[in-house]
Design a protein around this motif. Structure first.
Motif, short mmCIF file in Angstrom:
data_model
loop_
_atom_site.label_atom_id
_atom_site.label_comp_id
_atom_site.label_asym_id
_atom_site.label_seq_id
_atom_site.Cartn_x
_atom_site.Cartn_y
_atom_site.Cartn_z
N SER A 162 3.91 6.38 26.15
CA SER A 162 3.66 5.41 27.25
C SER A 162 2.54 6.14 28.12
O SER A 162 2.47 7.45 28.27
CB SER A 162 4.59 4.72 27.88
OG SER A 162 5.04 5.96 28.77
N ASP A 191 -3.90 -1.51 35.68
CA ASP A 191 -2.72 -1.66 36.76
C ASP A 191 -3.50 -1.15 38.03
O ASP A 191 -3.35 0.10 38.17
CB ASP A 191 -1.53 -1.09 36.39
CG ASP A 191 -0.37 -1.41 37.56
OD1 ASP A 191 -0.78 -1.99 38.59
OD2 ASP A 191 0.57 -1.04 37.48
N TRP A 201 -7.48 7.31 32.35
CA TRP A 201 -8.26 6.87 31.42
C TRP A 201 -9.75 7.16 31.63
O TRP A 201 -10.35 7.98 31.12
CB TRP A 201 -8.08 5.22 31.58
CG TRP A 201 -9.10 4.50 30.79
CD1 TRP A 201 -10.27 3.63 31.25
CD2 TRP A 201 -9.17 4.23 29.42
NE1 TRP A 201 -10.78 2.91 30.31
CE2 TRP A 201 -10.48 3.33 29.08
CE3 TRP A 201 -8.42 4.36 28.38
CZ2 TRP A 201 -10.84 2.76 27.94
CZ3 TRP A 201 -8.79 4.14 27.10
CH2 TRP A 201 -9.86 3.07 26.98
N GLN A 235 -4.32 2.84 33.15
CA GLN A 235 -3.35 1.96 32.63
C GLN A 235 -1.94 2.04 33.46
O GLN A 235 -1.70 2.95 33.89
CB GLN A 235 -3.28 2.25 31.00
CG GLN A 235 -4.21 1.58 30.22
CD GLN A 235 -5.25 2.69 29.78
OE1 GLN A 235 -5.09 3.77 29.92
NE2 GLN A 235 -6.43 2.12 29.15
N PHE A 280 -8.55 -3.47 26.04
CA PHE A 280 -7.95 -2.79 27.03
C PHE A 280 -7.58 -3.58 28.18
O PHE A 280 -6.65 -3.22 29.19
CB PHE A 280 -8.38 -1.40 27.39
CG PHE A 280 -8.69 -0.59 25.97
CD1 PHE A 280 -7.38 0.25 25.54
CD2 PHE A 280 -9.92 -0.39 25.56
CE1 PHE A 280 -7.63 1.09 24.51
CE2 PHE A 280 -10.01 0.49 24.52
CZ PHE A 280 -8.91 1.26 23.97
N THR A 309 2.09 0.77 29.39
CA THR A 309 1.16 0.76 28.30
C THR A 309 1.67 1.61 27.18
O THR A 309 1.57 3.04 27.43
CB THR A 309 -0.11 0.97 28.84
OG1 THR A 309 -0.64 0.21 30.08
CG2 THR A 309 -1.25 0.71 27.98
N HIS A 310 1.62 1.10 25.98
CA HIS A 310 1.80 1.98 24.85
C HIS A 310 0.76 2.54 24.31
O HIS A 310 -0.40 1.88 24.16
CB HIS A 310 2.56 0.92 23.76
CG HIS A 310 2.59 1.45 22.45
ND1 HIS A 310 3.79 2.34 22.18
CD2 HIS A 310 1.78 1.61 21.45
CE1 HIS A 310 3.75 2.95 20.78
NE2 HIS A 310 2.62 2.45 20.27
N GLU A 318 -5.57 -6.05 29.70
CA GLU A 318 -4.54 -6.14 30.08
C GLU A 318 -3.74 -4.96 30.41
O GLU A 318 -2.59 -4.99 30.89
CB GLU A 318 -3.77 -7.21 29.16
CG GLU A 318 -4.39 -8.37 28.91
CD GLU A 318 -4.48 -9.50 30.11
OE1 GLU A 318 -3.51 -9.30 31.00
OE2 GLU A 318 -5.46 -10.09 30.18
N THR A 319 -4.26 -3.82 29.84
CA THR A 319 -3.54 -2.52 30.25
C THR A 319 -3.63 -1.91 31.58
O THR A 319 -2.96 -1.13 32.11
CB THR A 319 -3.79 -1.54 29.14
OG1 THR A 319 -5.29 -1.09 29.47
CG2 THR A 319 -3.51 -2.04 27.76
N TRP A 372 -6.21 8.32 23.38
CA TRP A 372 -6.36 7.11 22.56
C TRP A 372 -7.39 7.35 21.52
O TRP A 372 -7.32 6.72 20.31
CB TRP A 372 -6.86 5.99 23.49
CG TRP A 372 -5.96 5.26 24.40
CD1 TRP A 372 -5.87 5.37 25.65
CD2 TRP A 372 -5.12 4.06 24.16
NE1 TRP A 372 -4.85 4.86 26.24
CE2 TRP A 372 -4.47 3.59 25.59
CE3 TRP A 372 -5.06 3.55 22.98
CZ2 TRP A 372 -3.77 2.54 25.31
CZ3 TRP A 372 -4.22 2.25 22.97
CH2 TRP A 372 -3.74 1.85 24.44
#
Length: 180
Positions: free
Chosen positions: A164, A34, A67, A139, A29, A143-144, A31-32, A109
């Protein structure tokens, strides 16, 4: 800024532990996330009137939409979490620790393997302001999000449609506005 960076590092570390617990590579995770979608807030709950009812809320029962949430609360208490049996239990402050709330996006998720907990802040009976510092570790909106393969039994279908992260947050926001 140093505190903010340290708590964000903790968010990444916990996210890596979550990934490993789900049978994914630790950095699955990474790179997801932000920073612009992961706000840190200082929350203040003013003291309630002496005429306030015992069960008057400082923040109504809710789940967090993203998250994970990392919360540092002051010594006054007031945070409560609903148990599986429907009872409300106090989350007593422990100096030097964080409360970690799993959010609705993590539930999505994991197809419900992990679930977000309903929580609230009860009436502040101390006569003082109650404070907490909260990082909503989330995220990026693009993000998918789809059920992780490790969270599906053979032949099982996902409980939640693919989306997303931004669509998920908008969905939760719109649902919250239906009661107005």
């Amino acid at each position: 800024e140093e505190y903010n960076n340290s708590v964000r590092d903790l968010g990444l570390h916990l996210s890596r532990l979550i990934a490993v617990s789900l049978g994914m590579p630790a950095n699955h995770f990474d790179e997801t996330f932000d920073p612009k979608k992961s706000p840190m807030r200082i929350l203040r709950y003013p003291p309630q009137s002496e005429k306030a009812k015992f069960n008057q809320l400082g923040a109504g029962a809710h789940t967090d939409w993203g998250w994970i949430t990392l919360l540092s609360q002051d010594s006054l208490g007031g945070l409560e979490v609903e148990t599986v049996s429907g009872d409300w239990v106090c989350v007593d402050p422990i100096p030097g620790t964080f409360v970690v709330n799993l959010g609705d996006l993590l539930q999505r998720w994991t197809n419900g393997t992990y679930h977000s907990s309903l929580h609230r802040v009860m009436n502040n009976q101390s006569g003082r302001n109650r404070h907490s510092v909260v990082l909503f570790y989330n995220q990026a909106h693009e993000t998918h999000v789809e059920c992780l393969p490790t969270c599906l039994e053979a032949g099982e279908t996902p409980k939640y449609p693919t989306c997303s992260a931004g669509e998920h947050i908008l969905e939760r926001y719109n649902a919250s506005r239906q009661h107005l």
